[in-house]
Design an enzyme around this catalytic site. Structure first.
Site, PDB file in Angstrom:
ATOM      1  N   ASP A 184      36.464  39.712  42.875  1.00 20.40           N
ATOM      2  CA  ASP A 184      36.497  41.131  43.096  1.00 20.40           C
ATOM      3  C   ASP A 184      36.035  41.716  41.576  1.00 20.40           C
ATOM      4  O   ASP A 184      36.705  41.327  40.675  1.00 20.40           O
ATOM      5  CB  ASP A 184      37.888  41.861  43.415  1.00 20.40           C
ATOM      6  CG  ASP A 184      37.820  43.373  43.257  1.00 20.40           C
ATOM      7  OD1 ASP A 184      36.934  43.981  42.572  1.00 20.40           O
ATOM      8  OD2 ASP A 184      38.568  44.074  44.152  1.00 20.40           O
ATOM      9  N   ARG A 220      24.759  53.201  61.242  1.00 24.14           N
ATOM     10  CA  ARG A 220      25.761  52.263  61.213  1.00 24.14           C
ATOM     11  C   ARG A 220      25.204  50.698  61.099  1.00 24.14           C
ATOM     12  O   ARG A 220      25.930  49.845  60.702  1.00 24.14           O
ATOM     13  CB  ARG A 220      26.578  52.355  62.643  1.00 24.14           C
ATOM     14  CG  ARG A 220      27.883  51.332  62.591  1.00 24.14           C
ATOM     15  CD  ARG A 220      28.767  51.602  63.668  1.00 24.14           C
ATOM     16  NE  ARG A 220      28.158  51.984  64.938  1.00 24.14           N
ATOM     17  CZ  ARG A 220      27.660  50.862  65.712  1.00 24.14           C
ATOM     18  NH1 ARG A 220      27.332  49.776  65.414  1.00 24.14           N
ATOM     19  NH2 ARG A 220      26.951  51.588  66.902  1.00 24.14           N
ATOM     20  N   TYR A 267      44.525  43.556  43.020  1.00 26.09           N
ATOM     21  CA  TYR A 267      44.430  45.019  43.417  1.00 26.09           C
ATOM     22  C   TYR A 267      45.374  45.568  44.651  1.00 26.09           C
ATOM     23  O   TYR A 267      45.489  44.713  45.594  1.00 26.09           O
ATOM     24  CB  TYR A 267      43.155  45.448  43.874  1.00 26.09           C
ATOM     25  CG  TYR A 267      42.835  46.992  44.335  1.00 26.09           C
ATOM     26  CD1 TYR A 267      43.034  47.993  43.229  1.00 26.09           C
ATOM     27  CD2 TYR A 267      42.597  47.238  45.366  1.00 26.09           C
ATOM     28  CE1 TYR A 267      42.842  49.271  43.923  1.00 26.09           C
ATOM     29  CE2 TYR A 267      42.768  48.607  45.978  1.00 26.09           C
ATOM     30  CZ  TYR A 267      42.871  49.727  45.224  1.00 26.09           C
ATOM     31  OH  TYR A 267      42.613  50.832  45.590  1.00 26.09           O
TER      32      TYR A 267
HETATM   33  C1  LIG Z   1      39.457  50.557  43.807  1.00 24.59           C
HETATM   34  C2  LIG Z   1      39.637  49.347  43.868  1.00 24.59           C
HETATM   35  C3  LIG Z   1      39.679  48.535  45.053  1.00 24.59           C
HETATM   36  C4  LIG Z   1      39.288  49.502  46.386  1.00 24.59           C
HETATM   37  O1  LIG Z   1      38.145  50.207  46.553  1.00 24.59           O
HETATM   38  P1  LIG Z   1      38.090  51.721  47.560  1.00 24.59           P
HETATM   39  O2  LIG Z   1      36.868  51.968  46.924  1.00 24.59           O
HETATM   40  O3  LIG Z   1      39.311  52.407  46.964  1.00 24.59           O
HETATM   41  O4  LIG Z   1      38.169  51.197  48.944  1.00 24.59           O
HETATM   42  C5  LIG Z   1      39.459  47.199  45.308  1.00 24.59           C
HETATM   43  N1  LIG Z   1      39.612  46.564  44.130  1.00 24.59           N
HETATM   44  C6  LIG Z   1      39.607  46.913  42.894  1.00 24.59           C
HETATM   45  C7  LIG Z   1      39.757  46.135  41.730  1.00 24.59           C
HETATM   46  C8  LIG Z   1      39.734  48.415  42.751  1.00 24.59           C
HETATM   47  O5  LIG Z   1      39.772  48.925  41.550  1.00 24.59           O
END
Ligand SMILES: *Cc1c(COP(=O)(O)O)cnc(C)c1O
Length: 389
Positions: free
Chosen positions: A177, A51, A105
């Site tokens: 992101d 962890r 997202y």
């Molecule tokens: C899928 C996705 C997430 C979330 O990711 P997980 O691994 O499902 O928690 C965040 N941002 C974008 C752009 C995504 O496509």
């Protein structure tokens, strides 16, 4: 002797890997041990425990991911949402405010809209395409600005160059992101972003078989996020670290193939009579094509398009496609299809969906590793059926 290399292909294979190799093992072994013997350190950081994100499998991935984006540090997490939520809950506390791109997202949007206010954190949504409109939304408590490299499902590219500059001018942390682009197509640190976030579930692993996430960026911030992750607990298991590390090695080869196939498919769709619109930043007709060309090394394997015939045509298309799987998620070896109006955006009223460009005829494709010609033939055949529906 230390290896020398420049390309991202070589970094994917060699960066962060133990030298000398552990007992000569060509592949980084899995250290599937929850805890490690006391090595005699005198602080909490010397305690090794899964962890606490400090097993050998974590350490290799952290080094590799940082190098891939030319950043100082990285941290893996149990999912993309664990990376996003832990990061936001590190940078923001009660009373703070953040600017976030509109149309994020779904999971992130919901976190911002329905969870953050409960922690006393205020959010304003911004038009990422219009930097001139951001300043009026600043508050004395604004701490960060958050965007995505490409939006889902319309693949729009905001004014990404303006974000780090705006953040520096106003003392904010800039976050992006970068899931849709991957480090092969875009490396945020090279453009001045403080932090880049990924769902490693998508391109970075690439095989639809794990869920994982990561944060890449400034060492001081990653250190703070890791400290919070130790407490919030969204740590990645060593076996999943191993799978992610394995998937990563082929990232550049995958992305190049997927990008080339997506470009060919986008061009074919663009010229097809039953398709009214194609959203792919690699097309000259895309509204942000020039911006994407200036910022990106390639345009990803993601695209979406609108069928003239709406829901009826979409049903005929899906019934006749044989290769893409109708399933959520993206960035995988198999091509995936989703219908945003019936999945990610089903919660919105139809009129609101239409207003933001997500009609019943919209189809999103994550192009996989099938042969480009096979995929094109499959789509051509299914589009003929959609035209007749
Ligand atoms: C899928 C996705 C997430 C979330 O990711 P997980 O691994 O499902 O928690 C965040 N941002 C974008 C752009 C995504 O496509």
């Amino acid at each position: 002797m230390a290896p020398t290399y420049e390309s991202i292909d070589s970094k994917l294979i060699h960066a962060g890997e133990p030298r000398p190799r552990i007992r000569g093992s060509v592949i980084m072994p899995i250290f599937q041990s929850a805890n490690f013997e006391d090595a005699g350190g005198d602080d909490y950081a010397s305690v090794r425990y899964i962890r606490l994100n400090n097993t050998p499998n974590h350490q290799v991935l952290h080094a590799k991911l940082a190098i891939l984006e030319g950043a100082e540090a990285a941290l893996v997490t149990a999912s993309g949402m664990a990376a996003i939520s832990t990061t936001l809950l590190t940078l923001l506390q009660v009373g703070d405010h953040i600017l976030m791109q509109d149309g994020l997202y779904g999971g992130t949007h919901e976190l911002a809209r329905s969870d953050l206010p409960g922690f006393g954190i205020q959010v304003d949504f911004i038009d990422a395409n219009d930097p001139g409109s951001w300043e009026s939304l600043l508050r004395p408590t604004t701490r960060a600005i958050y965007v995505e490299t490409m939006t889902n499902p319309l693949l729009q590219v905001g004014d990404l160059a303006a974000v780090p500059a705006f953040a520096r001018a106003h003392g904010l942390v800039s976050l992006i992101d970068n899931t849709f682009a991957s480090p092969v197509n875009f490396r945020p640190a090279e453009h001045g972003f403080d932090l880049s976030l990924h769902s490693c579930t998508k391109y970075l692993n690439g095989h639809s078989d794990i869920v994982a996430g990561c944060v890449i960026g400034r060492a001081d911030l990653v250190k703070r996020i890791r400290h919070r992750l130790n407490h919030l607990g969204g740590s990645l298991d060593p076996h999943t670290c191993f799978l992610l590390q394995r998937g990563l090695k082929t990232l550049a080869v995958r992305i190049r193939h997927q990008g080339a196939s997506a470009q060919a498919l986008a061009e074919m769709l663009h010229d097809h009579p039953v398709v009214s619109r194609v959203n792919y930043p690699g097309l000259a007709s895309h509204p942000h094509h020039q911006r994407a060309r200036a910022l990106f090394d390639g345009f990803s394997g993601m695209l979406s398009f609108d069928l003239e015939g709406g829901a009826t045509a979409v049903d005929a298309l899906l019934a006749n496609l044989t290769l893409p799987v109708n399933a959520p998620s993206l960035g995988a070896v198999e091509s995936l299809i989703t219908l945003p109006a019936r999945t990610s955006h089903i919660g919105l009223p139809a009129a609101e969906r239409a207003r933001i460009g997500i009609g019943d005829g919209l189809v999103r494709v994550s192009v996989g590793l099938e042969g480009s010609d096979d995929l094109m033939a499959d789509f051509r055949h299914a589009l003929t059926a959609a035209a007749a529906a």
